[in-house]
Design an enzyme around this catalytic site. Structure first.
Site, PDB file in Angstrom:
ATOM      1  N   LYS A  56       0.810  -1.225   0.000  1.00 36.03           N
ATOM      2  CA  LYS A  56       0.000   0.000   0.000  1.00 36.03           C
ATOM      3  C   LYS A  56       0.841   1.272   0.000  1.00 36.03           C
ATOM      4  O   LYS A  56       0.428   2.299  -0.536  1.00 36.03           O
ATOM      5  CB  LYS A  56      -0.955  -0.012   1.186  1.00 36.03           C
ATOM      6  CG  LYS A  56      -2.011  -1.100   1.054  1.00 36.03           C
ATOM      7  CD  LYS A  56      -3.036  -0.987   2.145  1.00 36.03           C
ATOM      8  CE  LYS A  56      -4.093  -2.059   1.982  1.00 36.03           C
ATOM      9  NZ  LYS A  56      -5.222  -1.833   2.883  1.00 36.03           N
ATOM     10  N   LYS A  77      -4.184  10.105   7.797  1.00 34.01           N
ATOM     11  CA  LYS A  77      -5.174  10.946   8.446  1.00 34.01           C
ATOM     12  C   LYS A  77      -6.473  10.146   8.429  1.00 34.01           C
ATOM     13  O   LYS A  77      -6.815   9.537   7.419  1.00 34.01           O
ATOM     14  CB  LYS A  77      -5.332  12.234   7.631  1.00 34.01           C
ATOM     15  CG  LYS A  77      -6.443  13.135   8.090  1.00 34.01           C
ATOM     16  CD  LYS A  77      -5.922  14.206   9.002  1.00 34.01           C
ATOM     17  CE  LYS A  77      -7.053  14.962   9.666  1.00 34.01           C
ATOM     18  NZ  LYS A  77      -6.739  15.334  11.056  1.00 34.01           N
ATOM     19  N   ARG A  92      -7.582  -7.154  -9.160  1.00 34.01           N
ATOM     20  CA  ARG A  92      -8.313  -8.394  -9.437  1.00 34.01           C
ATOM     21  C   ARG A  92      -9.773  -8.067  -9.723  1.00 34.01           C
ATOM     22  O   ARG A  92     -10.186  -6.927  -9.583  1.00 34.01           O
ATOM     23  CB  ARG A  92      -8.254  -9.278  -8.196  1.00 34.01           C
ATOM     24  CG  ARG A  92      -8.739  -8.510  -6.959  1.00 34.01           C
ATOM     25  CD  ARG A  92      -8.984  -9.374  -5.762  1.00 34.01           C
ATOM     26  NE  ARG A  92      -8.889  -8.646  -4.515  1.00 34.01           N
ATOM     27  CZ  ARG A  92      -9.814  -7.899  -3.946  1.00 34.01           C
ATOM     28  NH1 ARG A  92     -10.990  -7.745  -4.528  1.00 34.01           N
ATOM     29  NH2 ARG A  92      -9.601  -7.281  -2.799  1.00 34.01           N
ATOM     30  N   GLU A 120      -9.787   2.435  -5.259  1.00 35.23           N
ATOM     31  CA  GLU A 120     -10.645   2.784  -4.117  1.00 35.23           C
ATOM     32  C   GLU A 120     -10.313   4.190  -3.609  1.00 35.23           C
ATOM     33  O   GLU A 120      -9.152   4.520  -3.397  1.00 35.23           O
ATOM     34  CB  GLU A 120     -10.431   1.783  -2.978  1.00 35.23           C
ATOM     35  CG  GLU A 120     -10.879   0.362  -3.336  1.00 35.23           C
ATOM     36  CD  GLU A 120     -10.887  -0.585  -2.141  1.00 35.23           C
ATOM     37  OE1 GLU A 120     -11.605  -1.589  -2.216  1.00 35.23           O
ATOM     38  OE2 GLU A 120     -10.200  -0.321  -1.128  1.00 35.23           O
ATOM     39  N   VAL A 147     -15.516  -8.930  -5.563  1.00 37.05           N
ATOM     40  CA  VAL A 147     -16.792  -9.558  -5.178  1.00 37.05           C
ATOM     41  C   VAL A 147     -17.966  -8.781  -5.790  1.00 37.05           C
ATOM     42  O   VAL A 147     -18.883  -9.367  -6.366  1.00 37.05           O
ATOM     43  CB  VAL A 147     -16.935  -9.572  -3.632  1.00 37.05           C
ATOM     44  CG1 VAL A 147     -18.327 -10.030  -3.217  1.00 37.05           C
ATOM     45  CG2 VAL A 147     -15.857 -10.428  -2.987  1.00 37.05           C
ATOM     46  N   LYS A 195      -2.418   1.574   9.626  1.00 32.96           N
ATOM     47  CA  LYS A 195      -2.800   0.540   8.654  1.00 32.96           C
ATOM     48  C   LYS A 195      -1.613  -0.350   8.312  1.00 32.96           C
ATOM     49  O   LYS A 195      -0.480   0.109   8.270  1.00 32.96           O
ATOM     50  CB  LYS A 195      -3.336   1.188   7.361  1.00 32.96           C
ATOM     51  CG  LYS A 195      -4.580   2.024   7.586  1.00 32.96           C
ATOM     52  CD  LYS A 195      -4.991   2.790   6.353  1.00 32.96           C
ATOM     53  CE  LYS A 195      -5.722   1.933   5.346  1.00 32.96           C
ATOM     54  NZ  LYS A 195      -6.333   2.774   4.274  1.00 32.96           N
TER      55      LYS A 195
END
Ligand code: ADP
Length: 446
Positions: free
Chosen positions: A116, A201, A292, A275, A295, A158
């Site tokens: 990431k 943040k 990929r 995203e 879902v 994260k």
């Protein structure tokens, strides 16, 4: 075009891929663990190979076992679906070395976006707005606290190797930093064997809005509009829809352009998702890219009438994309039906399905690998079906979803159908007034 595709996955997505292959005249090979003998993906494929015991590490995650199945069956391409090996660059590399086409992006693209921190650096270089944050791995607690002060509380820790909402902790004030740091690292280590943590943040009450992109082998990238995935429980998506009730034509143009720029920056090949988090002022920030099929891809398929799996296969075979960006012509919504008990903190509820009736009728689509008499194994993801509805307006779509949920009968295991029924009746949900915190104080109980 490929002659035979091996599907390195299970459940509904394996079945979904088999269906498109059938329509394209491509032979299919299913692989399965001993726990999945009775799954529909095994029955519907042209050939099926048992690759090991129930544990994923010895079956669906085992590269040697999957490659052995490829060799035995003489498949010329592999479709990884989502989860398992779908974003494993080493697997994509092994396929390349063996001369088997991996239906997805190149190993380098997977690697770049899978980490990431590297992904964010790539996006900054491409001038795509990203969530402000530490920019790199945090060394220790004192360094982390210093950076948190600079970024400004609240912040979110994260895992750089993160996925599925794991290894994430929100920190509201400095006193709580250390304990959040410890849990985030422990969880990251346990889930991804990588305890690298970075900081962002914390965007308060954002929407999660993602863009579907498609890139071919010749550098062309288009977007297929957005999916709103703000209805989440513990950072995991439960409902997705398109168009986003928060979207405007202007914002779609801006975010769509950024998503295409992101794809172009890495010459992305295949279908992928960019995203973003969107704050209440409609500022948007890149969060991560998924390399990929996702879902929730049927939501996009239903609003633009497009087969995303077919597109993946065509791109992998070297066909160029035709046409430009696509915009929603309808409204679509997906409810994830999980074998979990909403009355008991969504604990998994595997076991035998004694009675099963899937919703039907105009504008209703159900993607599932289960049926009456099927036993849900306890070893994998608890999602057993996706219920997707499509209508001209959001209001009609919600009414259709309510009708379809009422019709859905699954006896035996507990499912999330009752949660979705409650959600559809919620006034704020119906108004389109929600963000990623919406379910924090939702009463899930019947
Ligand atoms: P994962 O890969 O584990 O799914 P993501 O980075 O996609 O993790 O984040 C999952 C969810 O966590 C997002 O949809 C959002 O709800 C929340 N989230 C992540 N980063 C932030 C942030 N900086 N501010 C607010 N919420 C966030």
């Amino acid at each position: 075009m490929f002659n035979k595709i091996l599907i390195a996955n299970r459940g509904e997505i394996a079945l979904r891929i088999i269906r498109t292959c059938r329509e394209m005249g491509i032979k299919t090979v299913a692989v399965y663990s001993t726990a999945d003998r009775e799954s529909l993906h095994v029955r519907f494929a042209d050939e099926a190979v048992c690759i090991g015991p129930p544990q994923s590490s010895e079956s669906y995650l085992s590269i040697p076992r999957i490659m052995a199945a490829v060799e035995i069956t003489n498949a010329d391409a592999v479709h990884p679906g989502y989860g398992f090996l779908a974003e494993n660059a080493d697997f994509a590399e092994v396929c390349l070395e063996y001369g088997i086409k991996f239906i997805g992006p190149t190993p380098e693209q997977i690697r770049k976006m899978g980490d990431k921190i590297t992904a964010k650096e790539t996006m900054i270089a491409a001038q795509v707005p990203v969530v402000p944050g530490s920019g790199g791995l945090l060394q220790d607690v004192p360094a982390g606290k210093k950076q948190a002060k600079e970024v400004g509380y609240p912040i979110i820790l994260k895992a750089t190797a993160g996925g599925g909402g794991k290894g994430m902790r929100i920190v509201w004030k400095e006193e709580d930093f250390e304990s959040a740091w410890n849990t985030a690292r422990m969880e990251a280590k346990a889930s991804f064997s990588n305890d690298g943590i970075y900081m962002e943040k914390y965007i308060e009450e954002p929407r999660h809005i993602e863009f579907q992109i498609v890139g071919d082998q010749y550098g062309k990238v288009i977007h297929l509009s957005e999916r709103d995935c703000s209805i989440q429980r513990r950072h995991q998506k439960l409902v997705e829809e398109c168009p986003s009730p928060f979207m405007t034509d202007e914002l779609r143009e801006k975010m769509g352009n950024a998503a295409v720029k992101a794809g172009e920056a890495i010459k992305y090949e295949g279908v992928g998702t960019i995203e973003f988090l969107v704050d209440k002022y409609r500022n948007f920030y890149f969060m991560e890219m998924n390399t990929r099929i996702q879902v929730e891809h049927p939501v996009t398929e239903e609003v633009i009438d497009f087969d995303l799996i077919k597109e993946q296969i065509k791109i992998a075979a070297g066909e160029p994309i035709t046409g430009g960006n696509r915009y929603p012509q309808m409204h679509a919504m997906e409810c994830r039906i999980n074998a979990e008990d909403p009355n008991f903190d969504f604990r998994p509820s595997p076991g035998k399905i004694t009675s099963f009736h899937s919703s039907k009728g105009h504008g209703v689509r159900v993607d599932t690998h289960v049926y009456a008499g099927y036993t849900i194994p306890p070893y994998y993801d608890s999602m057993i079906a996706k219920l997707i509805c499509r209508a001209r307006t959001r209001e009609e779509c919600i009414r259709k979803m309510e009708r379809a949920l009422d019709e859905f009968i699954i006896e035996g295991p507990k499912t999330t159908v009752s949660f979705h029924q409650k959600l559809m009746k919620d006034e704020n949900f119906r108004k389109g007034d929600f963000n990623t915190s919406f379910l924090n104080d939702f009463n899930f109980k019947d």
